[in-house]
Design an enzyme around this catalytic site. Sequence first.
Site, mmCIF file in Angstrom:
data_model
loop_
_atom_site.group_PDB
_atom_site.id
_atom_site.type_symbol
_atom_site.label_atom_id
_atom_site.label_comp_id
_atom_site.label_asym_id
_atom_site.label_seq_id
_atom_site.Cartn_x
_atom_site.Cartn_y
_atom_site.Cartn_z
ATOM 1 N N GLU A 132 -45.461 38.751 -84.819
ATOM 2 C CA GLU A 132 -43.975 38.477 -83.790
ATOM 3 C C GLU A 132 -42.971 39.717 -84.182
ATOM 4 O O GLU A 132 -41.962 39.352 -83.964
ATOM 5 C CB GLU A 132 -43.673 36.982 -84.019
ATOM 6 N N GLU A 243 -51.434 31.190 -82.822
ATOM 7 C CA GLU A 243 -50.435 30.260 -83.271
ATOM 8 C C GLU A 243 -50.291 29.316 -81.956
ATOM 9 O O GLU A 243 -49.992 30.028 -80.929
ATOM 10 C CB GLU A 243 -48.959 30.395 -83.850
#
Length: 313
Positions: A132, A243
């Site tokens: 991320e 995720e």
Amino acid sequence: MQFRQHFVLLGLVATAAAQVYQGFTYNATDSDGLCRGYPDFRGFFERAKNLPDTEGNFAAARLYTSVQCGTTADPTSAFQAAIDADTHILVGLWASAGRAAYENELSALVTAAKQLGTHFTDRVIGISVGSEDLYRSSAKGRANNASTGATGAEIEGYIGWARDWLRGTALEGKPIGHVDTWTAWVLPENTGVVASVDFLGHNSFPYFETTRTNAIGQAAENFWSAVERTERVAGGKPVFITETGWPIRGPQQRDAVASLENARGYYTQVGCALFGQRTTFWYTLVDADTAQTDISFALTPVDSAVPKFNLTC
């Protein structure tokens, strides 16, 4: 529903072409900020494989870092724990702390390959350069007060650096990718990262997507539409679900309500459609995010192996 059916079919095609893995993401620290060590990782990996009604399928682990917490460049004890628990690993190289810290990540990984040999390298699914980072450095990330990230140019450089370091080692040829949100993958400035990777890691949490209707009844459709956006820019490269999950406890996010019932519903609708069809890392086995103490995604408490809801698919 149409999105779900479409991507389950795509997943069936992928299954025929390559092995898929199922597991959880694991932080280097506990929710109280204390470093995790070998007993912690070994215990969690064994717990995951022995979750009732899952047929031992949670046998993979995704890591954020290759460096043991509390050291400068020692290999994480999660590597040895994975060997001893017979768990496959999506290796992580933390890429948002600068070049010196990233070099330590590479050093730790190469050291592990040399010290642990094929018992380790044969269990490596792939290597993720960062997590991320692109989201955190984007305008959206900055608006949400995300922590420090890295630009697309930096991640591209780090990917090339990883390939150089791993050349001639037993990890040469392992897929190298990057993990990010779909909102980061679709940005034009990140096309170079897409071109550089062997796989794309897709993080997606409909619970947090407050710019559109996000009640639990819309969650599956929102999830699959986000996967479609990432697939669209992937150019045929594999997309791992790195995720996703729904919280059992936490503040309401627009229409999204955190509850045991909704977490179970999301697991059933989304998780059960993913498991066995695409490489998936569910979020999460036990809570460990020090920045989210008011929210819980954990399937089990830290001190108990008993799931909070039935995991049957």
